[in-house]
Design an enzyme around this catalytic site. Structure first.
Site, PDB file in Angstrom:
ATOM      1  N   CYS A  80       0.588  12.287   0.611  1.00 25.88           N
ATOM      2  CA  CYS A  80       1.807  11.567   0.254  1.00 25.88           C
ATOM      3  C   CYS A  80       2.510  12.329  -0.875  1.00 25.88           C
ATOM      4  O   CYS A  80       2.886  13.477  -0.705  1.00 25.88           O
ATOM      5  CB  CYS A  80       1.500  10.116  -0.104  1.00 25.88           C
ATOM      6  SG  CYS A  80       2.993   9.071  -0.187  1.00 25.88           S
ATOM      7  N   HIS A 187      -0.478   8.653   5.472  1.00 25.03           N
ATOM      8  CA  HIS A 187      -1.613   8.111   4.729  1.00 25.03           C
ATOM      9  C   HIS A 187      -2.839   8.063   5.633  1.00 25.03           C
ATOM     10  O   HIS A 187      -3.030   7.084   6.359  1.00 25.03           O
ATOM     11  CB  HIS A 187      -1.293   6.704   4.219  1.00 25.03           C
ATOM     12  CG  HIS A 187      -0.338   6.671   3.077  1.00 25.03           C
ATOM     13  ND1 HIS A 187      -0.745   6.764   1.765  1.00 25.03           N
ATOM     14  CD2 HIS A 187       1.013   6.573   3.047  1.00 25.03           C
ATOM     15  CE1 HIS A 187       0.316   6.709   0.961  1.00 25.03           C
ATOM     16  NE2 HIS A 187       1.389   6.598   1.717  1.00 25.03           N
ATOM     17  N   GLU A 189      -5.816   7.445   4.834  1.00 21.35           N
ATOM     18  CA  GLU A 189      -6.690   6.343   4.429  1.00 21.35           C
ATOM     19  C   GLU A 189      -6.260   5.007   5.015  1.00 21.35           C
ATOM     20  O   GLU A 189      -7.010   4.027   4.962  1.00 21.35           O
ATOM     21  CB  GLU A 189      -6.768   6.259   2.897  1.00 21.35           C
ATOM     22  CG  GLU A 189      -5.582   5.626   2.208  1.00 21.35           C
ATOM     23  CD  GLU A 189      -4.371   6.541   2.032  1.00 21.35           C
ATOM     24  OE1 GLU A 189      -3.469   6.154   1.270  1.00 21.35           O
ATOM     25  OE2 GLU A 189      -4.330   7.614   2.659  1.00 21.35           O
TER      26      GLU A 189
END
Length: 205
Positions: A80, A187, A189
């Site tokens: 990011c 992202h 995650e």
């Protein structure tokens, strides 16, 4: 050992949880000495570009990071805003970036095609991997989908450094790779099995 760079910006725990699910050893590193013996580095980031750069510069970690990444060639992945910090500069601020992958971070709002779209670009989006991109070499037989949340995008100076693109009004550089240095705008995650596979591939590069 995977070291996640903690300079006060980014959700470190989310990455620790993800690596734990993948049975990959990872720890938080918040000081220069703690980066020693890292085999891989993760540079997370959220929020404003200048704020993230200022925090990294003030953390005492930058010099050690440059030694590890540029001299010792330890692989690193910026995520990011951590990806955007790899660039030379950003429309979002006035501070210089790390300059590890030549390019500029541009605002969707400054592009006539994307300025009319809702901001930020938020939600799930397909990635179009560049043929032969090592970061996508395993586990991506279907079209990968990743979660995005951003209003600025990386514009690589050398398109040979681009590993994948995504579309939001325009095709933009969503994943970049230059030698041991990698960056992803999305992202991982928050991107379920695709995010896990991307990080596994990074660990195995």
């Amino acid at each position: 050992m995977i070291k996640i760079v903690d300079y006060g910006v980014g959700n470190i725990q989310a990455f620790l949880n993800l690596f734990k699910r993948c049975a990959i050893d990872a720890v938080r590193s918040d000081g220069p000495d703690s980066l020693d013996e890292a085999t891989r580095l993760i540079l997370p980031g959220v929020g404003h570009f200048d704020h993230a750069m200022a925090r990294l510069n003030a953390s005492g970690l930058r010099g050690k990071l440059e030694e590890m990444v540029l001299e010792k060639q330890v692989p690193i992945m910026g995520i990011c805003v951590g990806m955007q910090m790899l660039a030379d500069s950003s429309d979002e601020g006035s501070l210089p970036g790390l300059g590890w992958i030549p390019g500029k971070v541009r605002a969707f709002a400054n592009n006539p095609t994307t300025s009319v779209l809702p901001m930020p670009h938020m939600g799930w989006n397909n990635l179009s991997a560049v043929p032969g991109a090592k970061i996508f070499s395993r586990g991506f037989d279907d079209v990968p989908q990743f979660y995005f949340l951003h209003s600025f995008y990386f514009d690589a100076e050398n398109k040979g450094d681009v590993s994948a693109t995504a579309e939001y009004g325009i095709n933009f550089d969503a994943v970049v790779s230059k030698g041991n240095i990698h960056g992803v705008q999305c992202h991982p995650e928050k991107s379920h099995r695709w995010g896990e596979q991307l990080l596994k591939n990074f660990v195995e590069l």
